[in-house]
Design an enzyme around this catalytic site. Structure first.
Site, PDB file in Angstrom:
ATOM      1  N   HIS A 197       0.814  -1.214   0.000  1.00  7.21           N
ATOM      2  CA  HIS A 197       0.000   0.000   0.000  1.00  7.21           C
ATOM      3  C   HIS A 197       0.847   1.263   0.000  1.00  7.21           C
ATOM      4  O   HIS A 197       0.321   2.367  -0.146  1.00  7.21           O
ATOM      5  CB  HIS A 197      -0.950   0.005   1.209  1.00  7.21           C
ATOM      6  CG  HIS A 197      -0.254   0.188   2.524  1.00  7.21           C
ATOM      7  ND1 HIS A 197       0.039  -0.855   3.366  1.00  7.21           N
ATOM      8  CD2 HIS A 197       0.192   1.299   3.160  1.00  7.21           C
ATOM      9  CE1 HIS A 197       0.638  -0.401   4.449  1.00  7.21           C
ATOM     10  NE2 HIS A 197       0.738   0.906   4.345  1.00  7.21           N
ATOM     11  N   ASP A 227      -0.349  -7.431   0.758  1.00 11.02           N
ATOM     12  CA  ASP A 227       0.210  -6.111   1.048  1.00 11.02           C
ATOM     13  C   ASP A 227       1.733  -6.164   1.010  1.00 11.02           C
ATOM     14  O   ASP A 227       2.404  -6.112   2.030  1.00 11.02           O
ATOM     15  CB  ASP A 227      -0.273  -5.618   2.411  1.00 11.02           C
ATOM     16  CG  ASP A 227      -0.038  -4.124   2.597  1.00 11.02           C
ATOM     17  OD1 ASP A 227       0.491  -3.487   1.672  1.00 11.02           O
ATOM     18  OD2 ASP A 227      -0.379  -3.602   3.679  1.00 11.02           O
ATOM     19  N   GLY A 308       3.784   5.914   9.207  1.00 10.25           N
ATOM     20  CA  GLY A 308       5.203   5.971   8.854  1.00 10.25           C
ATOM     21  C   GLY A 308       5.924   4.673   9.107  1.00 10.25           C
ATOM     22  O   GLY A 308       7.014   4.444   8.601  1.00 10.25           O
ATOM     23  N   SER A 325       1.732  -3.807   7.976  1.00 13.67           N
ATOM     24  CA  SER A 325       0.641  -3.454   7.067  1.00 13.67           C
ATOM     25  C   SER A 325      -0.201  -2.315   7.639  1.00 13.67           C
ATOM     26  O   SER A 325      -0.261  -1.238   7.066  1.00 13.67           O
ATOM     27  CB  SER A 325      -0.234  -4.677   6.792  1.00 13.67           C
ATOM     28  OG  SER A 325      -1.354  -4.339   6.009  1.00 13.67           O
TER      29      SER A 325
END
Length: 478
Positions: A197, A227, A308, A325
């Protein structure tokens, strides 16, 4: 006198033969100690579940005492588990029942802000809904759960389930920031493995905003569904040995292989926003309905994370386990964080961890896309006993390395740090490339050197004894 000389020669020959045996043992033991050569052993719980089948078991986990517990559905399976040295717990629902419940939930209309995973300890599929789920959606999902039966439990949770892109991070793109995960290679090129992502294929990453030279470009990835993504390092990025992930403060953990996590296992996560934190694995094969889409097959943990930290590494005992994730909560109040299993990602992408297979070609990157740390934590020891991951006792080491500084800044990183855990006796110099470094990773040179010396001395002794005997024969003394 002649008898004494014969006795001395026999003793010399016996000592030489013994030396050959001891030297061979030292060399064999050194070669057998190759890190990650045979991969981590299959956990006993996983093995028993596979042997007994999904109809007679319902998962396994590590108990509070560290002993393996296997959920079983009948007395016969319980007896098999106990004979294998594990603890058996008889439950109502089998793994087949739990998987069926999860499939029914997945087939229902999607509700953003919900997640579910199998809780082996309670023998249920636990469905959680965050604060964004409306009362109508909650009621509708609860109705689906009622049709499934007692194998499903519904819970409300604080905060929201989100991916962790925004915030301070060492790798930057035009539309987001993330943390570096693990360095991997396909045997030719060097790549960085991070969360899918974080950015689609074609995303260009930089070490710092405004840098002229790119750290790399995303060439493959998938999100939602899974992901993970693969960032190919740029040609101008200097790289060194890549088997270390940074944990902050100039320290790092050496990664020696990859594995799938176990429920109940203590794990550690490193991220650019919050640094090092630890927690426990609470569920596997979790499904999370993020606002951007649904991701399945995730690892559920009690480790905290914040924006972050996405893409950052999850590890334990020197083994790579996953990539951050998303989740809910923060590192002040706590929360739930989900991870993409790293082995599944590497298998799908056709890559393996760099620096753990003796590959010293140009495809070797800098550990976790971060600076080569000063002190190395022993792979078999956890970085710290505290949740915040403050280093424990250990010697002070100085490390100097040329690589990708904190997720991508090109340059030379040097630092003096305190190595937590026992001293591994390995050098902290980053110049771990070339044939010498390859040999040092394949064998334990501390055992090979003495072993070869013993073998050489023994061979010389045998030759000398043989020469003495031949000389005596020529002179008629035998």
């Amino acid at each position: 006198m002649r008898h004494a000389r014969r006795t001395a020669r026999r003793i010399t020959r016996l000592a030489a033969v013994g030396g050959l045996l001891c030297g061979s043992l030292l060399v064999t033991r050194a070669i057998a100690n190759e890190p990650g050569a045979s991969g981590p052993p299959v956990p006993v719980g996983e093995r028993l579940v596979a042997q007994l089948g999904a109809a007679r078991t319902a998962g396994s986990w590590l108990g509070a005492d560290g002993r393996t517990v296997v959920a079983v559905t009948d007395a016969g399976a319980a007896a098999d588990v106990r004979r294998a040295g594990a603890r058996a717990e008889v439950v109502r629902h089998s793994m087949r029942d739990l998987r069926s419940a999860a499939e029914t939930l997945r087939a229902a209309p999607r509700v953003s802000g919900t997640a579910w995973s199998m809780d082996y300890g309670s023998n249920e599929v636990v469905v959680r809904a965050d604060s964004t789920v409306s009362a109508n959606d909650w009621s509708r999902l609860a109705g689906v759960a009622r049709t499934i039966g007692t194998s499903v439990r519904m819970e409300r949770t604080r905060g929201t389930f989100t991916t962790r892109v925004d915030g301070a991070s060492p790798i930057f793109a035009s539309d987001g920031r993330c943390s570096a995960g693990f360095d991997v290679t396909d045997g030719r090129d060097a790549f960085l493995l991070t969360a899918g992502h974080c950015g689609p294929v074609g995303t260009t990453w930089f070490a710092r905003p405004g840098d002229a030279t790119a750290l790399g470009t995303t060439v493959r990835g998938t999100f939602p569904g899974n992901d993970f993504s693969l960032v190919r390092y740029g040609d101008g990025v200097p790289r060194s040995r890549s088997d270390v992930v940074a944990i902050g403060g100039g320290r790092g953990v050496r990664i020696t292989g990859a594995a799938d996590p176990v429920v109940g296992q203590r794990v550690f996560r490193s991220g650019s926003t919050t640094g090092l934190h630890s927690g426990r694995v609470t569920g596997l094969n979790a499904t999370v309905n993020y606002p951007e889409g649904t991701v399945t097959g995730l690892v559920q943990t009690t480790v905290c994370a914040e924006p972050g930290d996405s893409g950052g590494p999850l590890f334990a005992d020197g083994l790579a386990l996953g990539l951050t994730s998303g989740g809910n909560g923060n590192c002040d109040a706590g929360g739930t964080t989900f991870f993409q299993p790293v082995e599944a990602a590497m298998t799908a992408l056709g890559v393996h961890l760099a620096g753990t297979s003796g590959d010293d070609g140009p495809g070797t990157g800098a550990g976790s896309g971060q600076a080569r740390p000063g002190g190395d934590v022993a792979p078999s020891a956890p970085p710290a006993d505290s949740e915040a991951g403050a280093p424990g006792g250990g010697g002070t080491d100085t490390g100097v390395g040329t690589g990708t500084n904190m997720g991508g800044a090109t340059g030379t990183a040097s630092g003096t740090g305190t190595a937590s855990g026992p001293d591994t006796g390995t050098s902290n110099t980053a110049s771990g490339t070339g044939p010498v470094a390859a040999i040092s990773r394949v064998v334990d040179t501390r055992s090979v050197g003495p072993g070869l010396l013993v073998i050489g001395g023994s061979l010389i002794a045998l030759v000398a004894a043989r020469s003495m005997r031949s000389s005596r024969r020529r002179r008629g003394a035998w």
